[in-house]
Enzyme design. Sequence first.
Site, short mmCIF file in Angstrom:
data_model
loop_
_atom_site.label_atom_id
_atom_site.label_comp_id
_atom_site.label_asym_id
_atom_site.label_seq_id
_atom_site.Cartn_x
_atom_site.Cartn_y
_atom_site.Cartn_z
N ASP A 300 0.84 -1.00 0.24
CA ASP A 300 0.07 -0.07 -0.26
C ASP A 300 0.63 1.03 0.04
O ASP A 300 0.24 2.22 -0.88
CB ASP A 300 -0.79 0.04 1.35
N TYR A 384 -10.30 -0.08 2.76
CA TYR A 384 -9.71 0.48 4.65
C TYR A 384 -9.22 1.28 5.46
O TYR A 384 -8.21 2.13 4.03
CB TYR A 384 -8.70 -0.81 4.66
NI NI Z 1 -8.10 -6.99 7.60
#
Ligand code: NI
Length: 663
Positions: A300, A384
């Site tokens: 990421d 997320y």
């Molecule tokens: Ni997770």
Amino acid sequence: MTQVPTVTPARLDPLTVAEIAGVVTAIRADPRIGDNPRFWGIALDEALAPAGLEGSPRPVRVVVMNPDAHAAWEVSAWTAPAGGQTGAAVVNGWRDVDARRPGVSSEEARMVAAAARKDPGLIAALAKRGITDVSLVWVDPESITGFEPDDLSDRRLSWGTVWYRESVEDNGYARPVAGLVPIIDLETLEVVRLEDHGVVPMATETGMYSSGTWGPDRTVAPLEIVQPQGPGFSVDGQLVRWQNWSFRIGFTHREGLVLHELSYRDGDVERPVVKRAAVNEMYVPYLDSDPTAYRKNFFDWGEYGAGPLTASLELGCDCLGEIRYFDAAVLDGHGEAKTIANAICLHEEDASILWKHVNTRTGSAEVRRSRRLVISAFATVANYDYGFYWTLYQDGAIELEIKLTGIMSVSGIADGERPRYGRMIAPNVQAPTHQHYFGIRLDMAVDGELNRLVEVHAEAEEDEELNPYGNACKLVETVIGSESVGGRKADPARALHWRIENDHKANRYGDPTAYRLAINNTTGLFARPGSVVERKAPFVSKHLWATPYAAEERFIAGEYPNQAPLGEDGVQAWQQADRPLENSRLVLWPVIGVHHFPRPEQWPIMPVDTISFRLEPDGFFDRNPSLDVPPAEPDGDHCAVPTGAAGDHGHGGHDHDHGHHGH
Ligand code: NI
């Protein structure tokens, strides 16, 4: 309150909007970037940043792409001087970078998504699924490293996850469009391949989580944090002082929040502990062979970048009390210098008990409440959300808490099927098993720049003469002398931990002054040797790596991991040099991780899951350094229980008259 941007930054302070904009203007004057340049961040070249006058030009690196020419460069430049001095930014070097290797900016991702929604093949495949309003479809371009089709591998590529919303405000991540995988050329913005693995019924249930969606809100009593005299910290530019701690707040494109020059004032002496601390990389592999899930394995930071993904806390603040915010400047994918307002939050928290003892013979008690200083930022990575909370304590401990929340990345599943490598979390929706790894970078400086790493574990005493009762336990210390043994594994069952020692400084017992590092949140990778997931991120095979400082060894998974040859660059490659580690400028790379078997209770939004690691003084001080923390003020005694309120238990907060009742 929002900080006025620093106009005369100190050496390692974050780049300002003015500095970034000036450098971009200088780069735009060069015709080689073409008419449609894309940018992937700007970073201060910390190793070359000169000491000296504040506001001096500073060295930076900028990644710029010309997608029409399949070309990319790392441009070296100097910022314009700041603080009222005259002069312009100067470009002084262009280094070719493989055009596939820069990460993907949010702006590039949106361009790709918009282009994909116009693809006739994708439109037809969506129509087969009953989706005709393509404006309600999201296509998230995902990094493809390791899964590039052979015949397309010379292109800068991405693959898409496809999501559907029933309305503009709907939670798109609740309705995966199963079976569809577009492969997209990021430069030409074409869907170059479209896999269709068959129609699966769409999720029928809402994934909304706003107030009132699932019934009336519960009743909660008010709870207020009041600091009538203001916060206990002081801020001067990026320099923060709090009790005995001081540090400078930094911010970079790749890592987001950085702490510099973390030190503890011990009497009259400023004692350095950590020179630089940051979350350096994330790796999130999904462990499901489903055709729409197996490619999910992301760096990421290295494939996107933490800085621009940092959430503005104006959009929802998470902290209570007297808060000081810091803005951050970033360079977006189109080359615009932007401010993330309130990117970093600084505040104090009550942290329960610091230490306590009740003398049952006399009925007297001494107790101190713990206070901690929290420096935090949140990054939103598509579905997320990750909170990074660096926390300083009054006993000299440093902790990093990582809070995982947001929405799990889910897949569609046909009626009557059971997920083999995941969990049902809603009708026709499964959440695949996956992991989150965080590679932390700690440039250590315990009592000075030269440190050594010592591994410590518990071991039974084997010598029966020394151990006649069989209970004696040794503390075994091993100096980690060079990089050939520089990758280490945690083992809580043997109380294994590490000491970062200064061999030139001794405490009053003659031991080297030291900090202790323990890593308790770990997991193992369950990928088959030779698989993409196994080869892509070799750094996750250990829980701690040690290297001697080298200016170009900046990122644990390598400088440009996107579409990189797997395992080519990064800490496991640097270790091959087997450099000595003793009395070096020691760089430690803790790797903490969590294996995520999803739960239905983590849907449609996930309650925070916290993982952490701690650095604690270990012979750094001669005794408990927090003996000078004062008792709570009498009028601040929150434990006071009014007479009679303790009920039948008879042990009110001020009842000191009870006798000694034994054990
Ligand atoms: Ni997770």
